[in-house]
Design a protein around this motif. Structure first.
Motif, PDB file in Angstrom:
ATOM      1  N   GLY A 189     -10.393  -1.514  97.979  1.00  0.00           N
ATOM      2  CA  GLY A 189     -10.977  -2.789  98.351  1.00  0.00           C
ATOM      3  C   GLY A 189     -10.098  -3.531  99.333  1.00  0.00           C
ATOM      4  N   ALA A 190     -10.696  -4.420 100.100  1.00  0.00           N
ATOM      5  CA  ALA A 190      -9.955  -5.198 101.097  1.00  0.00           C
ATOM      6  C   ALA A 190     -10.826  -6.336 101.587  1.00  0.00           C
ATOM      7  CB  ALA A 190      -9.531  -4.317 102.272  1.00  0.00           C
ATOM      8  N   ILE A 191     -10.190  -7.277 102.278  1.00  0.00           N
ATOM      9  CA  ILE A 191     -10.892  -8.384 102.912  1.00  0.00           C
ATOM     10  C   ILE A 191     -10.704  -8.251 104.415  1.00  0.00           C
ATOM     11  CG2 ILE A 191     -11.033 -10.883 103.162  1.00  0.00           C
ATOM     12  CD1 ILE A 191      -9.842 -11.084 100.334  1.00  0.00           C
ATOM     13  N   LEU A 192     -11.800  -8.193 105.140  1.00  0.00           N
ATOM     14  CA  LEU A 192     -11.781  -8.094 106.597  1.00  0.00           C
ATOM     15  C   LEU A 192     -12.037  -9.464 107.195  1.00  0.00           C
ATOM     16  CD1 LEU A 192     -11.736  -6.300 109.186  1.00  0.00           C
ATOM     17  CD2 LEU A 192     -14.234  -6.115 108.929  1.00  0.00           C
ATOM     18  N   THR A 193     -11.116  -9.928 108.036  1.00  0.00           N
ATOM     19  CA  THR A 193     -11.286 -11.196 108.744  1.00  0.00           C
ATOM     20  C   THR A 193     -11.662 -10.901 110.191  1.00  0.00           C
ATOM     21  OG1 THR A 193      -9.634 -12.274 107.339  1.00  0.00           O
ATOM     22  CG2 THR A 193     -10.202 -13.374 109.401  1.00  0.00           C
ATOM     23  N   LEU A 194     -12.815 -11.385 110.614  1.00  0.00           N
ATOM     24  CA  LEU A 194     -13.334 -11.114 111.947  1.00  0.00           C
ATOM     25  C   LEU A 194     -12.761 -12.089 112.980  1.00  0.00           C
ATOM     26  CD1 LEU A 194     -17.052 -10.515 110.906  1.00  0.00           C
ATOM     27  CD2 LEU A 194     -15.239  -8.803 111.202  1.00  0.00           C
ATOM     28  N   GLY A 195     -13.071 -11.830 114.229  1.00  0.00           N
ATOM     29  CA  GLY A 195     -12.538 -12.635 115.322  1.00  0.00           C
ATOM     30  C   GLY A 195     -12.935 -14.091 115.248  1.00  0.00           C
ATOM     31  N   ASP A 196     -14.076 -14.399 114.667  1.00  0.00           N
ATOM     32  CA  ASP A 196     -14.521 -15.791 114.574  1.00  0.00           C
ATOM     33  C   ASP A 196     -14.011 -16.489 113.324  1.00  0.00           C
ATOM     34  OD1 ASP A 196     -15.967 -14.589 112.584  1.00  0.00           O
ATOM     35  OD2 ASP A 196     -17.954 -15.057 113.416  1.00  0.00           O
ATOM     36  N   GLY A 197     -13.155 -15.808 112.552  1.00  0.00           N
ATOM     37  CA  GLY A 197     -12.585 -16.404 111.354  1.00  0.00           C
ATOM     38  C   GLY A 197     -13.370 -16.155 110.076  1.00  0.00           C
ATOM     39  N   SER A 198     -14.563 -15.611 110.185  1.00  0.00           N
ATOM     40  CA  SER A 198     -15.346 -15.311 108.983  1.00  0.00           C
ATOM     41  C   SER A 198     -14.757 -14.092 108.279  1.00  0.00           C
ATOM     42  CB  SER A 198     -16.812 -15.057 109.339  1.00  0.00           C
ATOM     43  OG  SER A 198     -16.930 -13.938 110.217  1.00  0.00           O
ATOM     44  N   THR A 199     -15.026 -13.973 106.976  1.00  0.00           N
ATOM     45  CA  THR A 199     -14.456 -12.887 106.195  1.00  0.00           C
ATOM     46  C   THR A 199     -15.545 -12.049 105.538  1.00  0.00           C
ATOM     47  OG1 THR A 199     -14.234 -14.312 104.231  1.00  0.00           O
ATOM     48  CG2 THR A 199     -12.335 -14.161 105.722  1.00  0.00           C
ATOM     49  N   VAL A 200     -15.222 -10.785 105.314  1.00  0.00           N
ATOM     50  CA  VAL A 200     -16.121  -9.847 104.660  1.00  0.00           C
ATOM     51  C   VAL A 200     -15.336  -9.135 103.562  1.00  0.00           C
ATOM     52  CG1 VAL A 200     -17.642  -7.859 104.916  1.00  0.00           C
ATOM     53  CG2 VAL A 200     -17.380  -9.477 106.815  1.00  0.00           C
ATOM     54  N   VAL A 201     -15.824  -9.210 102.343  1.00  0.00           N
ATOM     55  CA  VAL A 201     -15.200  -8.490 101.234  1.00  0.00           C
ATOM     56  C   VAL A 201     -15.756  -7.073 101.208  1.00  0.00           C
ATOM     57  CG1 VAL A 201     -14.824  -8.420  98.744  1.00  0.00           C
ATOM     58  CG2 VAL A 201     -14.899 -10.624  99.933  1.00  0.00           C
ATOM     59  N   SER A 221     -17.352  -3.780  97.500  1.00  0.00           N
ATOM     60  CA  SER A 221     -18.589  -3.237  96.937  1.00  0.00           C
ATOM     61  C   SER A 221     -19.659  -2.946  97.986  1.00  0.00           C
ATOM     62  CB  SER A 221     -19.149  -4.213  95.895  1.00  0.00           C
ATOM     63  OG  SER A 221     -19.383  -5.486  96.476  1.00  0.00           O
ATOM     64  N   LEU A 222     -19.312  -3.012  99.269  1.00  0.00           N
ATOM     65  CA  LEU A 222     -20.307  -2.751 100.311  1.00  0.00           C
ATOM     66  C   LEU A 222     -20.635  -1.269 100.391  1.00  0.00           C
ATOM     67  CD1 LEU A 222     -19.206  -5.044 103.297  1.00  0.00           C
ATOM     68  CD2 LEU A 222     -20.940  -5.477 101.540  1.00  0.00           C
ATOM     69  N   ARG A 223     -21.863  -0.983 100.779  1.00  0.00           N
ATOM     70  CA  ARG A 223     -22.276   0.397 100.987  1.00  0.00           C
ATOM     71  C   ARG A 223     -22.004   0.809 102.434  1.00  0.00           C
ATOM     72  NH1 ARG A 223     -28.185   0.679  97.903  1.00  0.00           N
ATOM     73  NH2 ARG A 223     -27.407   0.120  95.804  1.00  0.00           N
ATOM     74  N   ASN A 224     -22.181   2.103 102.700  1.00  0.00           N
ATOM     75  CA  ASN A 224     -22.002   2.607 104.062  1.00  0.00           C
ATOM     76  C   ASN A 224     -22.912   1.865 105.036  1.00  0.00           C
ATOM     77  OD1 ASN A 224     -20.161   4.461 103.153  1.00  0.00           O
ATOM     78  ND2 ASN A 224     -21.558   6.217 103.242  1.00  0.00           N
ATOM     79  N   GLY A 225     -22.378   1.581 106.218  1.00  0.00           N
ATOM     80  CA  GLY A 225     -23.194   0.932 107.236  1.00  0.00           C
ATOM     81  C   GLY A 225     -22.393  -0.049 108.073  1.00  0.00           C
ATOM     82  N   GLU A 226     -23.067  -0.687 108.998  1.00  0.00           N
ATOM     83  CA  GLU A 226     -22.418  -1.630 109.900  1.00  0.00           C
ATOM     84  C   GLU A 226     -22.012  -2.900 109.158  1.00  0.00           C
ATOM     85  OE1 GLU A 226     -23.850  -4.381 113.635  1.00  0.00           O
ATOM     86  OE2 GLU A 226     -24.409  -2.236 113.682  1.00  0.00           O
ATOM     87  N   SER A 260      -8.305  -8.775 111.213  1.00  0.00           N
ATOM     88  CA  SER A 260      -7.230  -8.602 110.238  1.00  0.00           C
ATOM     89  C   SER A 260      -7.819  -7.998 108.970  1.00  0.00           C
ATOM     90  CB  SER A 260      -6.557  -9.935 109.902  1.00  0.00           C
ATOM     91  OG  SER A 260      -5.896 -10.461 111.032  1.00  0.00           O
ATOM     92  N   MET A 261      -7.086  -7.083 108.386  1.00  0.00           N
ATOM     93  CA  MET A 261      -7.463  -6.533 107.087  1.00  0.00           C
ATOM     94  C   MET A 261      -6.369  -6.872 106.086  1.00  0.00           C
ATOM     95  SD  MET A 261      -8.399  -2.641 105.887  1.00  0.00           S
ATOM     96  CE  MET A 261     -10.038  -2.711 106.624  1.00  0.00           C
ATOM     97  N   THR A 262      -6.769  -7.383 104.933  1.00  0.00           N
ATOM     98  CA  THR A 262      -5.833  -7.766 103.879  1.00  0.00           C
ATOM     99  C   THR A 262      -6.243  -7.116 102.572  1.00  0.00           C
ATOM    100  OG1 THR A 262      -5.480  -9.916 104.945  1.00  0.00           O
ATOM    101  CG2 THR A 262      -4.788  -9.698 102.651  1.00  0.00           C
ATOM    102  N   GLY A 290      -3.779  -5.432  93.513  1.00  0.00           N
ATOM    103  CA  GLY A 290      -4.771  -4.634  92.806  1.00  0.00           C
ATOM    104  C   GLY A 290      -5.783  -3.952  93.714  1.00  0.00           C
ATOM    105  N   ARG A 291      -5.508  -3.891  95.013  1.00  0.00           N
ATOM    106  CA  ARG A 291      -6.410  -3.224  95.949  1.00  0.00           C
ATOM    107  C   ARG A 291      -5.612  -2.401  96.958  1.00  0.00           C
ATOM    108  NH1 ARG A 291      -9.216  -4.709  92.559  1.00  0.00           N
ATOM    109  NH2 ARG A 291     -11.190  -5.877  92.639  1.00  0.00           N
ATOM    110  N   GLN A 292      -6.226  -1.348  97.497  1.00  0.00           N
ATOM    111  CA  GLN A 292      -5.688  -0.613  98.631  1.00  0.00           C
ATOM    112  C   GLN A 292      -6.866  -0.144  99.468  1.00  0.00           C
ATOM    113  OE1 GLN A 292      -3.488   2.606  96.713  1.00  0.00           O
ATOM    114  NE2 GLN A 292      -5.192   4.019  97.014  1.00  0.00           N
ATOM    115  N   PHE A 293      -6.595   0.216 100.748  1.00  0.00           N
ATOM    116  CA  PHE A 293      -7.722   0.569 101.603  1.00  0.00           C
ATOM    117  C   PHE A 293      -7.279   1.472 102.744  1.00  0.00           C
ATOM    118  CE2 PHE A 293     -11.656  -0.182 104.013  1.00  0.00           C
ATOM    119  CZ  PHE A 293     -12.574  -0.171 102.961  1.00  0.00           C
ATOM    120  N   HIS A 294      -8.289   2.188 103.294  1.00  0.00           N
ATOM    121  CA  HIS A 294      -8.098   3.117 104.396  1.00  0.00           C
ATOM    122  C   HIS A 294      -8.822   2.584 105.624  1.00  0.00           C
ATOM    123  CE1 HIS A 294      -8.754   7.533 105.962  1.00  0.00           C
ATOM    124  NE2 HIS A 294      -7.971   6.818 106.763  1.00  0.00           N
ATOM    125  N   LEU A 295      -8.088   2.453 106.721  1.00  0.00           N
ATOM    126  CA  LEU A 295      -8.624   1.910 107.973  1.00  0.00           C
ATOM    127  C   LEU A 295      -8.411   2.913 109.090  1.00  0.00           C
ATOM    128  CD1 LEU A 295      -9.507  -0.484 109.903  1.00  0.00           C
ATOM    129  CD2 LEU A 295      -7.087  -1.129 109.929  1.00  0.00           C
TER     130      LEU A 295
END
Length: 389
Positions: A131-143, A146-151, A182-184, A188-193
């Motif tokens: 798991g990880a938190i992705l912060t996009l260029g506009d400052g919004s975040t995506v957890v 639990s997301l499925r494959n896709g854009e 940014s990826m954080t 309790g989480r690790q991720f592959h980028l």
């Protein structure tokens, strides 16, 4: 209760995994089922083991057995005449310790005298996960947990795509503006980028990386914190730089290396697996060879030491691997992976540990092993672990 059928090293390993909450593979599950079906008495023994009814004082007896002893010698000790009445009971109670010593699963090496046990209530906590938190260029975040494959996002013509547990970037060639993501990974989480150039990155718990969605300049630069493993795609025209802000910079062309840069650790360690890297810190620099670690102290001084790359990369390969680690070093690793707060009461003994165990084990299994060495604990306020003598 005593088991009625013959005990084997494989069965001891299976029972240890059941006791610690680990998942059995299909062959282990079949062997366990056959043993349970052999007699109702075996089922009673199994229930007593997994419910934690075996006393820690019995486990402590086996802590005196050297981990260099072979299997036959341990069997002789267990079957010895010093304790004929409790012999089988000790065997089953000591399932975990036998594996610590001989099976390569886990061993605790204690340098201090064992203390009398105290009863504690065992609160279980699941291990970390992907798991990880992705912060996009506009400052919004995506957890991403639990997301499925896709854009996941489309930024200036560059798509961030989640595919089978890793995040990668697809550029249609129209990216003209530099956008940083940014990826954080929380505790309790690790991720592959996969970076835009195809370089592979693995983030351990409590880590981060900042990078552009497209490497459009004359070099490739990223910023990191925590612990990150890189497999950098070679491009002699665009050297790769990893910056640990305010502490160090690592320059590479194409190579595999690990950076451990937690601020709570005494050193910033860069360990080279393949290729070559140049480590720079506060005016000093060194070229690393494979199998060596550059240790950077608080003052920026660099010391090169030989490295056990299997131990360094154990976290990436799903294991804890300690070799003479202090109690505090072990607890820092566990706190990041299990997302717990660790506090110490006065008088905790100076204890060192060694061994290897899967990171998929519930905290309860690790704490049972810890308690078996004479170090005690209690759980407070849900996720606070208090260690005491």
């Amino acid at each position: 209760m005593q088991p009625t059928s013959e005990i084997s090293p494989l069965l001891v390993r299976i029972l240890y995994k059941c006791w610690s909450g680990a998942v059995l593979n299909s062959d282990e599950q079949q062997a366990l089922n056959e043993w349970l079906a052999a007699t109702p008495q075996n089922k009673v023994v199994y229930d007593e083991i997994v419910s934690g009814q075996w006393p820690v004082s019995d486990l402590q007896y086996y802590n005196s057995i050297s981990y260099n002893d072979n299997w036959d010698r341990v069997q002789q000790k267990i079957a010895g005449k010093e304790r004929p009445v409790k012999r089988l009971r000790f065997w089953w109670a000591a399932a975990a310790v036998i594996l610590m010593l001989l099976g390569g699963v886990w061993f605790w090496k204690q340098q201090t005298q064992l203390k009398p046990e105290k009863a504690v209530q065992l609160a279980d906590i699941a291990p970390g996960t992907q798991g990880a938190i992705l912060t996009l260029g506009d400052g919004s975040t995506v957890v991403l947990d639990s997301l499925r494959n896709g854009e996941v996002a489309n930024q200036q013509g560059v798509k961030a795509v989640l595919l089978n547990g890793k995040l990668l970037y697809e550029n249609n060639g129209s990216a003209n503006t530099i956008v940083y993501n940014s990826m954080t990974t929380p505790r309790g989480r690790q991720f592959h980028l996969v970076l835009p150039d195809g370089s592979q990155v693995w983030l351990n718990a409590q880590s981060s990386i900042r990078y552009p969605t497209a490497f459009t300049g004359k070099d490739r630069r990223v910023d990191i914190s925590g612990e990150v493993y890189f497999e950098v795609k070679k491009d002699e025209q665009k050297p790769f730089f990893v910056n640990v802000p305010g502490r160090a910079e690592i320059a590479v062309l194409g190579t595999d290396f690990n950076i451990k840069a937690y601020t709570e650790e005494p050193y910033l360690n860069t360990t080279l697996v393949n290729g070559a890297v140049k480590v720079v810190a506060k005016g000093q620099s060194t070229i690393l060879r494979p199998g060596y670690t550059a240790q950077i102290g608080e003052q920026g001084n660099i010391k090169v030491v030989s490295a056990d790359t299997e131990q360094v990369l154990a976290w990436k390969n799903g294991a804890f691997y300690f070799d003479g680690a202090t109690l505090q070093e072990v607890m820092r690793e566990l706190s990041r992976w299990y997302d717990i707060e660790v506090v110490y009461e006065p008088g905790v003994p100076d204890t060192r540990f060694g061994g290897k165990i899967s990171r998929d084990v519930n905290l309860a299994g690790l704490l049972r092993g810890l308690q078996a060495t004479g170090v005690h604990y209690r759980i407070e306020q849900g996720r606070k672990l208090v260690v005491y003598k």
